[in-house]
Design an enzyme around this catalytic site. Sequence first.
Site, PDB file in Angstrom:
ATOM      1  N   HIS A  55       0.840  -1.206   0.000  1.00  0.00           N
ATOM      2  CA  HIS A  55       0.000   0.000   0.000  1.00  0.00           C
ATOM      3  C   HIS A  55       0.877   1.258   0.000  1.00  0.00           C
ATOM      4  CE1 HIS A  55      -2.838  -2.867   2.236  1.00  0.00           C
ATOM      5  NE2 HIS A  55      -3.504  -2.559   1.139  1.00  0.00           N
ATOM      6  N   GLN A 171      -8.826  -6.737 -10.822  1.00  0.00           N
ATOM      7  CA  GLN A 171      -9.505  -5.559 -10.254  1.00  0.00           C
ATOM      8  C   GLN A 171      -9.034  -4.279 -10.948  1.00  0.00           C
ATOM      9  OE1 GLN A 171     -10.070  -4.924  -5.848  1.00  0.00           O
ATOM     10  NE2 GLN A 171      -8.251  -3.674  -6.102  1.00  0.00           N
TER      11      GLN A 171
HETATM   12  P1  AMP Z   1      -6.546  -3.752  -0.423  1.00  0.00           P
HETATM   13  O1  AMP Z   1      -6.435  -2.941   0.834  1.00  0.00           O
HETATM   14  O2  AMP Z   1      -6.037  -5.134  -0.291  1.00  0.00           O
HETATM   15  O3  AMP Z   1      -7.906  -3.648  -1.038  1.00  0.00           O
HETATM   16  O4  AMP Z   1      -5.558  -3.070  -1.459  1.00  0.00           O
HETATM   17  C1  AMP Z   1      -5.603  -1.707  -1.762  1.00  0.00           C
HETATM   18  C2  AMP Z   1      -4.742  -1.453  -2.950  1.00  0.00           C
HETATM   19  O5  AMP Z   1      -3.400  -1.847  -2.674  1.00  0.00           O
HETATM   20  C3  AMP Z   1      -5.195  -2.247  -4.188  1.00  0.00           C
HETATM   21  O6  AMP Z   1      -5.045  -1.427  -5.335  1.00  0.00           O
HETATM   22  C4  AMP Z   1      -4.222  -3.393  -4.193  1.00  0.00           C
HETATM   23  O7  AMP Z   1      -4.011  -3.952  -5.479  1.00  0.00           O
HETATM   24  C5  AMP Z   1      -2.952  -2.719  -3.689  1.00  0.00           C
HETATM   25  N1  AMP Z   1      -2.031  -3.711  -3.147  1.00  0.00           N
HETATM   26  C6  AMP Z   1      -2.296  -4.667  -2.221  1.00  0.00           C
HETATM   27  N2  AMP Z   1      -1.208  -5.452  -2.027  1.00  0.00           N
HETATM   28  C7  AMP Z   1      -0.252  -4.997  -2.869  1.00  0.00           C
HETATM   29  C8  AMP Z   1       1.080  -5.384  -3.164  1.00  0.00           C
HETATM   30  N3  AMP Z   1       1.666  -6.420  -2.563  1.00  0.00           N
HETATM   31  N4  AMP Z   1       1.768  -4.681  -4.083  1.00  0.00           N
HETATM   32  C9  AMP Z   1       1.197  -3.632  -4.717  1.00  0.00           C
HETATM   33  N5  AMP Z   1      -0.052  -3.199  -4.486  1.00  0.00           N
HETATM   34  C10 AMP Z   1      -0.776  -3.872  -3.578  1.00  0.00           C
END
Ligand code: AMP
Length: 272
Positions: A55, A171
């Site tokens: 994030h 997504q």
């Molecule tokens: P989430 O809180 O899991 O819904 O993720 C929020 C955002 O962070 C989304 O756009 C995810 O794709 C991105 N995200 C989550 N994990 C990673 C990661 N390991 N690397 C890059 N972006 C991430």
Amino acid sequence: MSPTLAQVNFRKKSIHMSKVQVFDSMTEFLSFRQTFSPDVEIGFVPTMGALHQGHVSLLNRSIDENDFTVLSIFVNPTQFNDPTDFTKYPKTWDADMVLATAAGVNAIIAPTYNQLYPDNYRYKIIEGEFSKKLCGAERIGHFDGVLTVVMKLLQIVRPHKAYFGEKDYQQFKLIHDMVQSFFMPIQVVPCPTLREASGLAMSSRNTRLSAEGLKKAALIYQFISEEKTTVQAAQKLTDHGFQVEYLQDEGDRRFVAAFLEGVRLIDNVTIK
Ligand code: AMP
């Protein structure tokens, strides 16, 4: 009298000095948003909290490329088809504040369900093709929930750029295409997947794994990268105790969702 937000110079260096503003009222955020002059470039990073370095990499990119960065933290119930997964979703508000402040985020919106869904989810964004595959095939309605909440958040924040991780590539692609389909003047920016040293894609859900599970979970990335076919990769994961939901090549990417210790993990790589 203190200067209005429209008068403030939001350029990067000054932002890092300022304190993050937290909005739990969307009415208040909408009034705040109206004070921005049109030339202030706004970057937006939507999340479900339990922030980690993945994030943070999105936040850093936004801070780098914009004058003002908004982070949203909202665990969106409409995208969970499994109520247990929703209730067990990690919540780490205090640690999130520390990470977001250290990164230099300018504002955080943390709405309640009632604020985001005054219609109680009568209105939905539904995509009819790609959203039904991969993560959408088993998790019925998952992407309806994702697209609907992102549409609502984009309407509230009205950013110039919005940042999404390639870790959730399906997504990202669905949101990218939604924004184009509805002529929204927003650039949807893909950001590379951040991984642990082991190769495991960083994820809020990793915190639910045991120390042993955390080590083993790295096999997901290893097998989808190394194995020639999806069948071979799926077999290897099964042999190591994973329950594979799907493992599929789609376009130039290989996608996987697999359960380990009851935790659903996803990943994807470009096919060489
Ligand atoms: P989430 O809180 O899991 O819904 O993720 C929020 C955002 O962070 C989304 O756009 C995810 O794709 C991105 N995200 C989550 N994990 C990673 C990661 N390991 N690397 C890059 N972006 C991430």
